[in-house]
Design a protein around this motif. Structure first.
Motif, mmCIF file in Angstrom:
data_model
loop_
_atom_site.group_PDB
_atom_site.id
_atom_site.type_symbol
_atom_site.label_atom_id
_atom_site.label_comp_id
_atom_site.label_asym_id
_atom_site.label_seq_id
_atom_site.Cartn_x
_atom_site.Cartn_y
_atom_site.Cartn_z
ATOM 1 N N ALA A 216 0.839 -1.206 0.000
ATOM 2 C CA ALA A 216 0.000 0.000 0.000
ATOM 3 C C ALA A 216 0.875 1.257 0.000
ATOM 4 C CB ALA A 216 -0.937 -0.004 1.204
ATOM 5 N N TYR A 217 1.965 1.223 0.743
ATOM 6 C CA TYR A 217 2.901 2.345 0.771
ATOM 7 C C TYR A 217 3.467 2.599 -0.625
ATOM 8 C CZ TYR A 217 7.152 4.967 1.801
ATOM 9 O OH TYR A 217 8.148 5.908 1.796
ATOM 10 N N PHE A 218 3.930 1.546 -1.296
ATOM 11 C CA PHE A 218 4.508 1.713 -2.628
ATOM 12 C C PHE A 218 3.439 2.002 -3.688
ATOM 13 C CE2 PHE A 218 8.413 -0.399 -0.949
ATOM 14 C CZ PHE A 218 9.287 0.638 -1.281
ATOM 15 N N ARG A 219 2.200 1.620 -3.426
ATOM 16 C CA ARG A 219 1.108 1.920 -4.361
ATOM 17 C C ARG A 219 0.974 3.429 -4.557
ATOM 18 N NH1 ARG A 219 -3.121 -0.604 -1.743
ATOM 19 N NH2 ARG A 219 -2.172 -2.555 -2.404
ATOM 20 N N LYS A 220 1.223 4.195 -3.501
ATOM 21 C CA LYS A 220 1.134 5.656 -3.591
ATOM 22 C C LYS A 220 2.117 6.220 -4.619
ATOM 23 C CE LYS A 220 1.934 6.237 0.814
ATOM 24 N NZ LYS A 220 2.111 6.736 2.175
ATOM 25 N N ARG B 17 28.273 1.330 -2.100
ATOM 26 C CA ARG B 17 29.088 0.621 -3.093
ATOM 27 C C ARG B 17 28.261 0.116 -4.266
ATOM 28 N NH1 ARG B 17 31.029 -4.279 0.231
ATOM 29 N NH2 ARG B 17 29.074 -3.907 1.301
ATOM 30 N N PHE B 18 26.957 0.108 -4.153
ATOM 31 C CA PHE B 18 26.104 -0.578 -5.111
ATOM 32 C C PHE B 18 25.209 0.380 -5.877
ATOM 33 C CE2 PHE B 18 26.685 -3.242 -1.302
ATOM 34 C CZ PHE B 18 27.581 -4.140 -1.845
ATOM 35 N N GLU B 19 24.889 -0.021 -7.100
ATOM 36 C CA GLU B 19 23.926 0.732 -7.899
ATOM 37 C C GLU B 19 22.514 0.452 -7.395
ATOM 38 O OE1 GLU B 19 22.636 0.828 -12.527
ATOM 39 O OE2 GLU B 19 24.791 0.779 -12.103
ATOM 40 N N THR B 20 22.229 -0.844 -7.120
ATOM 41 C CA THR B 20 20.934 -1.227 -6.569
ATOM 42 C C THR B 20 21.131 -2.189 -5.403
ATOM 43 O OG1 THR B 20 20.625 -3.133 -8.039
ATOM 44 C CG2 THR B 20 19.760 -1.003 -8.811
ATOM 45 N N ALA C 86 19.394 6.002 -4.725
ATOM 46 C CA ALA C 86 18.563 7.212 -4.693
ATOM 47 C C ALA C 86 17.116 6.866 -4.324
ATOM 48 C CB ALA C 86 18.617 7.934 -6.032
ATOM 49 N N GLU C 87 16.601 5.764 -4.843
ATOM 50 C CA GLU C 87 15.239 5.345 -4.488
ATOM 51 C C GLU C 87 15.165 4.927 -3.022
ATOM 52 O OE1 GLU C 87 13.397 3.575 -8.641
ATOM 53 O OE2 GLU C 87 14.752 2.295 -7.479
ATOM 54 N N LEU C 88 16.193 4.239 -2.540
ATOM 55 C CA LEU C 88 16.222 3.864 -1.125
ATOM 56 C C LEU C 88 16.172 5.115 -0.255
ATOM 57 C CD1 LEU C 88 16.451 1.636 1.031
ATOM 58 C CD2 LEU C 88 18.937 1.854 0.839
ATOM 59 N N GLY D 13 12.563 7.348 3.838
ATOM 60 C CA GLY D 13 12.353 8.453 4.767
ATOM 61 C C GLY D 13 13.503 8.582 5.753
ATOM 62 N N TYR D 14 14.709 8.272 5.280
ATOM 63 C CA TYR D 14 15.865 8.203 6.166
ATOM 64 C C TYR D 14 16.195 9.554 6.804
ATOM 65 C CZ TYR D 14 19.105 10.423 2.849
ATOM 66 O OH TYR D 14 19.757 11.316 2.034
ATOM 67 N N THR D 15 16.817 9.484 7.975
ATOM 68 C CA THR D 15 17.241 10.667 8.708
ATOM 69 C C THR D 15 18.574 11.169 8.173
ATOM 70 O OG1 THR D 15 16.078 9.912 10.678
ATOM 71 C CG2 THR D 15 17.822 11.535 11.012
ATOM 72 N N GLU D 16 19.541 10.228 8.040
ATOM 73 C CA GLU D 16 20.850 10.599 7.518
ATOM 74 C C GLU D 16 21.661 9.344 7.204
ATOM 75 O OE1 GLU D 16 23.957 11.946 10.505
ATOM 76 O OE2 GLU D 16 22.182 12.028 11.792
ATOM 77 N N TRP D 17 22.723 9.551 6.440
ATOM 78 C CA TRP D 17 23.708 8.495 6.217
ATOM 79 C C TRP D 17 24.611 8.425 7.441
ATOM 80 C CZ3 TRP D 17 23.961 4.906 2.475
ATOM 81 C CH2 TRP D 17 23.187 5.110 1.331
#
Length: 155
Positions: free
Chosen positions: A8-12, A117-120, A137-139, A144-148
């Motif tokens: 449902a989250y990704f459906r948005k 290190r990874f593209e996906t 970038a999609e991750l 909704g991450y706070t920071e790296w």
């Protein structure tokens, strides 16, 4: 079920069809890598910790391990993973399917630099037999991450 919340989250975002429900377990890094036919290090495992009384998620590469001194320097506390019975209650997903999507309010998400290190990468989607392939970038966008952070070693 948690996977339904994640779908449902990704459906948005018109991405629900990218959620993969597998015929076999993906509950561990090794099982997920075998099911997805990828290297274990590309599995984006989501680790759940208790910091100042609330849940914190660290998403890290499958071959990374928490580095206790780095973790303590970042969070000012010893790395204390949630007990399995606490994970679903505090995060919203059960062990084996924990992911940074469709989680409970107040849970902070951190992405570890081991993933860069990874593209996906392949995080779980709320069940012990699910995953989604996302670019970094999609991750960032959908977690909704706070920071790296840099709290892992061994990769």
């Amino acid at each position: 079920m948690s996977i339904e919340k994640v779908k449902a989250y990704f459906r948005k975002y018109n991405m629900e069809e990218r959620v993969q429900e597998l015929d076999v377990s993906s509950a561990t890094v090794e099982l997920a890598a075998a099911a997805l036919h990828c290297e274990p290090k590309r599995i984006a495992k989501t680790l759940s910790f208790l910091v100042d009384g609330h849940a914190v998620l660290v998403v890290a590469a499958g071959d990374a391990k928490i580095d206790n001194p780095k973790y303590k320097a970042k969070f000012q506390t010893k790395a204390k993973m949630l007990r399995p019975e606490e994970v679903e209650e505090l995060v919203g997903h059960a062990v084996g399917g924990v992911c940074p999507f469709a989680i409970k309010d107040g849970v902070d998400v951190y992405l570890d630099v081991s993933l860069k290190r990874f593209e996906t990468v392949f995080p779980a989607c709320g069940s012990p037999n699910s995953a989604i392939e996302l670019t970094i970038a999609e991750l960032e966008q959908y977690s909704g991450y706070t920071e790296w952070v840099d709290v892992c070693k061994g990769y």
